[in-house]
Every structure is written in structure tokens, then in C-alpha cells.
Design an enzyme around this catalytic site. Sequence first.
Site, PDB file in Angstrom:
ATOM      1  N   VAL A 723      -4.223   0.879   2.440  1.00 34.98           N
ATOM      2  CA  VAL A 723      -3.475   0.594   1.291  1.00 34.98           C
ATOM      3  C   VAL A 723      -3.299  -0.910   0.880  1.00 34.98           C
ATOM      4  O   VAL A 723      -2.450  -1.222   0.012  1.00 34.98           O
ATOM      5  CB  VAL A 723      -2.080   1.351   1.364  1.00 34.98           C
ATOM      6  CG1 VAL A 723      -2.264   2.925   1.162  1.00 34.98           C
ATOM      7  CG2 VAL A 723      -1.391   0.890   2.756  1.00 34.98           C
ATOM      8  N   GLY A 724      -3.718  -1.676   1.630  1.00 38.51           N
ATOM      9  CA  GLY A 724      -3.364  -3.091   1.808  1.00 38.51           C
ATOM     10  C   GLY A 724      -3.762  -3.662   0.425  1.00 38.51           C
ATOM     11  O   GLY A 724      -2.975  -4.515  -0.117  1.00 38.51           O
ATOM     12  N   GLU A 725      -4.892  -3.614  -0.075  1.00 42.86           N
ATOM     13  CA  GLU A 725      -5.503  -4.261  -1.260  1.00 42.86           C
ATOM     14  C   GLU A 725      -5.072  -3.549  -2.549  1.00 42.86           C
ATOM     15  O   GLU A 725      -4.856  -3.991  -3.508  1.00 42.86           O
ATOM     16  CB  GLU A 725      -6.963  -4.263  -1.202  1.00 42.86           C
ATOM     17  CG  GLU A 725      -7.384  -5.728  -0.923  1.00 42.86           C
ATOM     18  CD  GLU A 725      -7.338  -5.894   0.522  1.00 42.86           C
ATOM     19  OE1 GLU A 725      -7.642  -7.389   0.983  1.00 42.86           O
ATOM     20  OE2 GLU A 725      -7.471  -5.192   1.376  1.00 42.86           O
TER      21      GLU A 725
END
Length: 770
Positions: A723-725
Site C-alpha cells: 500500500v505504500g505507493e
Amino acid sequence: MNERIHDLQTPVADAGTGFVRVGMPVSRVDGRAKVTGEARYAAEHPAHDLAYGVVVGSTIARGRIAGFRLREALAVPGVVEIITHENRPRMRSFDLFYKDMTAPAGAPFRPLYDGEIHFSGQPVALVVAETFEAARYAASLVAVDYLPQQHETNLMSQLARSHKPKPLKAGFSPPPDERGDAEAALLAAAVRIEAEYYSGVEHHNPLELFASTVIRGEDGHLTIYDKTQSSQNSRWYVSRVFGLGKDKVTVRNPYVGGAFGSGLRPQYQLPLAVMAALQLRRSVRVVLTRQQMFSLGHRPETLQRIRLGADRDGRLRAIVHEAVAETSCYEDYVEVVVNWSGQLYACDNVKLIYRLVALDQSSPMDMRAPGAAHGVHALEVAMDELAWALRLDPLELRLRNYAEQDQMKGLPFSSKALRDCYERGARRFGWARRPLAPRSMREGSELVGWGMATGTWDAMQMFARAGAVLHADGRLVVSSAATDIGTGTYTAMCTLAADALGLRLEQVMFQLGDSNLPVAPIEGGSSHVATVGSAVAGVCAKLQKRLFRMARRLHNSPFAKARFDEVEFAGGGLRLRRQPSVAMSVEEVMAAAGEAAIEEKYLMLPKVLKQKKYLRATHSAVFCEVKVDEAFGTVRVTRVVSAVAAGRIISAKTARSQVSGAVVWGISQALHEETHADHRLGRFMNHNLAEYHVTVNADVRDIDVIFVDEDDRVVSAIGAKGVGEIGIVGVAAAVCNAIFHATGRRVRSTPMTPEKVMAPGGDVSVSAAL
């Protein structure tokens, strides 16, 4: 700022028992250490006889050093040494030794290697003193004589000399070959739009400055605390550059104060600190100033041109996406900018072009969702322009062109819940109430606009190892040389391990941030949970089987006739699924077996042959409300709904934090962030947080995060993607589209500052914005 999370499959943690399951919104296991100051960052580790280094940067953008005048600086009390290319310790000469694990094609920058100047702010000397204050003052007295050469830092004036990227770095895919005949289909299309989109330079500004503390042992061993996204990458770099055996260097990064790409590659303070430690035979710390952070670490300036053709009913017939970005004169830094336009929507005729312009600046750097933050932005604004040309709802246009497979490669998606993202995000936002025409909503003196955009990002997985030791008292220690840049790696890995063995969260410790731990990839690309998490799950699975075998062999064991698939691990031990009262705790099994501890190791390798049969990606739908004061051009983002399909959510609370933080950064990209260069000097000018604007608390209102259910066992054994980007992709486009809906003015460059928003005469072209 109000934040909400909605995930229908998220179980509620039982605070009374302390047992956790994957998906629970548990608090960070490292939270106490961070809020109390117990957590130490790269510049906070103490060392005996520590010296301090301060970097002197060049004042020209290109040329050579003619000489130094150091007398005044050396006379400052406490100054130990001033290191330049003329007196530095021995370094390797071949470019190959300076290539870290993520280096692009070309010749990497070699700090203090010779007298050549490649960019303004390049380190030309390191002043080392007994105190930081003495080193800083002496650095201000260092005088450097230059032989300047003509420099070029203006991308827009150099577009004619763009070139195709050289051989590629890992993780970069060149644009695929043209599909169909895009130019002919464009000419035949009933409706066409064509526009250019410009994105200015953005610089990394994490809370923690780039810093390295090199602690020299009595035997000459170097223990380095470095701000990095991979302790093993930094060790690899130092060992190769200085010809040191890896047993002579240990790199640690137990806590990292923000990174998101800025720490993928070793930054120049690391080799400078090592130089000083080797030359002086003592411990040395080097920390860059906030101003020096602006001499490197930026998202590249990019110009894009998009042409779309469609039928009257909104079916896409042609997509042509071209991009030109900057790189340095010594490396070909590349990003995947245009490729998304061949994946996101169904279209039979697609042409994609990506080129670079070499400038006298430091190499750009990966910054959260590199390539997608620019490329998808341009595509999604263009789609909004097409929707208005067709007088069609922007969401309906996207649904009519929904891609069921990756047409460029002819591959199905491993999983794709984007339709659910559209549906749930639109319902939560109230999109059905949106009037089609711009300037249709007003609140007091402000125009109100609603915009939306799609987001996508690759779902990647690398290889990793993990080790685990289960102690007789039920404590579990899991380890891997992973990194937590603030994303919640500690918590996610502890959650996975606790869930696997049915333990309380406080019984589990995850060790990371040490180059001597089992190998882990660089933390980046939203791949860490899918990669390291799968390794953790794998090693815990081996412990499960080991415990089960131990329990079966016990005298009068209640599991003597049980099969492994009839057992579950919960409540602190193992029990029969159909008869939970038949159970033994971990402590009971270990004590009865006479084991003080058991240990396992695991190598996680991606299932490449299986993965190659699919396109693996995360998706999102972003809905945004803005309020615009037309007289002043000020824009307030008052609501954002981000619906995300990112595989199985391992740690709901930290995952929500990642998406909401990415939304904040997306708002910053849309409205605030840009570094301006004076091309006469070849230098970035607003190199401080007073003049480089970022989103602050007053700029952020309601952020509503929805996680759409997905479980992708192609991407990873644990079903997770990352989910970071994905949280930032599409946010700036949604803001831009909302501004158009509010004002009827199209701003095609970021950031969308007040003078652009209130510009008279309708659409604001790139040339006008520049």
C-alpha cells in the site's frame, strides 16, 4: 484532519487477550520507542572519541576545481582534518564498484574522487573537527577556486536533444512496442483531445536528515548507522568502494525517519564519513543540512504530451502518450512513466514514447510512486478532459473503457477489484449527486468542485530470507535484514508471526535493520510486506510443523493420532480445529519435549513461472472535493475518499496510515511542492522549508480510506500486495479535475498554485504556466 477506515473484513482486536490476527488494526509495536525518544536514528548513536564532519558544497554547476585555500579553516580550534580529492584515502577507480543495488545505467557519482564538478552543491570537501560547531564554522571558511564551464540545467530549452535511455536498471521496463496503429486511429476518431502536462521538480524532505555515524572498533571494524532503506545495500557499497571485506563492515538502520525512495541508494554522506573514519582511525559522524538535502534527491522534472481519440459513445480508439524527463550527465536515471497508459484502459491502438535529457544536475531519485505519480496524473487529467469533451460523467467514461486484461502483454490480472473501488468510493463520496457542468456548485464565496481519478501501481515481490527462534517461555524472535521507514514493517511482521503461532503480540519480537541478519531486499516499490512478510510466514510455518511433530511424540499426547491439517495455532498454542478444548500451550509442548529453544530458517523465492502468466498490480479510485476562492486562486481540499484494492491487508491501522499519508503527499504534489532553479547559476534556489512549500495540517481535512477485499496468492503467499505507493497515485489528478469542475479552468502543470488557478482566459496551457 479527520481520518476514517472502512474494511468489511477487518476483525476487531481483543484487547483483553492480546492475541492478534492478520488484518487487525493494532497499534505500532515500535510506537512507544518512537514517542519516548528511545528509538535512535542514524545521527543519534553515541561513540567514544567521536569526530564530526561537515560537507562543503560546490558553488558552480559544471567545471573543475583549480585549488583550495584552507589556512583559515585549518586554524579553527578543534579542526582535525579537511579531506578533499587531493588527500582522501584510497578508493576503487572503476565505476562498477560504485554501483549500488539500484544504480541506473551510466557512471555513478563518486564523492571526492577527483576535481570534476557535475552539479551545484556537489561535495568538494569534508571538514572534520572535535565538535560539530567547530566543523560547521570551519566549513564556512573553506575557499575553493574553480575553472567554470558552461552548464545547462533547463529541461524546456533542451528538449531537442533528448535521447532514449541506455541499458536499463532493475525494475524499469521500457515502453512496449506500439499496439495497432495509434496515429491512424487518432485521425479517424470522432472526438479527440490533445494536451501537454508539466510536472516541476519535487525534493525529498523526510524528517530525518541524511546522516551516517561510523563507529570504529579497536580492531578496525566499522559499525555504521546509516539513513538507508537497506543496510545490506549500504554495506555492499562501502565494502566495494573502499575494498573492505564485508566482515569488516556492519551497517545498521533500526529506525529510519522517513524515506520513500530517498534512501534507496547510498547518499554521499556515507562514503564521506567512511573516508574520515579510515583516514583518522576514529569514529566520525556526518549529517547533511536541510539546504544540502536540496542538492540531491528530487523527483525529475517531466513534460508529457497525451493524445486521446474516442467514439461518440466514449469508447477509446487511440492513446498516444509521450514523456520527456531529466537525468544527470553521468547516469541515465529512468522511471516507468508512460507504460501505465497501455495497461489502465481497454484500447486497441496505443503508442508510448519515453525519452531523457541529460542536464548538469545530480541524478534524480525515486520518490513515492516514481513514474506513476507523473504518468498516471497526466493520463487521468486527459481522461477528464475527454469526458468533458464527450459531456460524459468521468466515472462512466472509465467504466466504459475498463480493462479486463493487460492488452500490451495479453495477460490477465492476478486480481483486480478496481470496479469495486469505483463503486464503493463513489457511493461513500456521494458521486451520483455530482452535476456534470463546471461552476455548478458554490458555498459562500467559494466555488465547489468534485473530481476523481484512477490509481495503479505494480505489485512486486523480491526474494528474502527469515530466521526464527521460539523460546521455551513462548517468546518468538523473528529476524530479517528488512527496513522500517515508518511504514509499519515491525508491526506487520510481528502480526504475521503472532497470527501464525497463535501468540500474543507482546510475545513476538521482529529484528530488522542490521546487515548481518538474513538477506532482505531494499525496502521500496511497496514490495516489503509481500516479500519479507512471505518469508516470515514461511519460517513460522516451519515452526508450526516442528511444534506439531514435538507435540505428537509426547507421552500420552492428545495429538498422537491427529493430522497437521486438523490442528490450528491459536490462544497461545495448538489445538484441534473441531475440538478446541484439546489444546496445549507452546510452553507446555516445549517443556515436555525438554527444549529450551527451537530455531528455523527459510528462503522465500517468488514463484516466477506462475507470476509471469499475470499482470500484478494494485488499484485505487480517488474522489476529491475542492473549494476554490476565485478572487485569490486559493484551493482547499476539503474531502478525499480513497478506495484501494491492494491485496490482503496485514495490519489495518498501519495500512490506513500509509494511504492517508500518501493522500496528504498527493495534495502537496497538487498544490504546493516545487523546487525552482536559477538556470543562470544552475542551482535550486528555494532550498529550505520556508520557501519550499509542503502541505501542513491546515491544508488537510477529511480523508476517508476504504480497503476493498482482495486476496492475491499469485503476488505473495500471504495474499498481500502493498500500500505504500498506491495511495498517492491519482490524488493530484483528482484535485486537478476537481478544480476544473469548480472553475471551468484546466491547469495542466503541477503544482496548481493560485496564479495558475485564477489565470483569466479559461484553460491554462503548459507554456502559460511556465
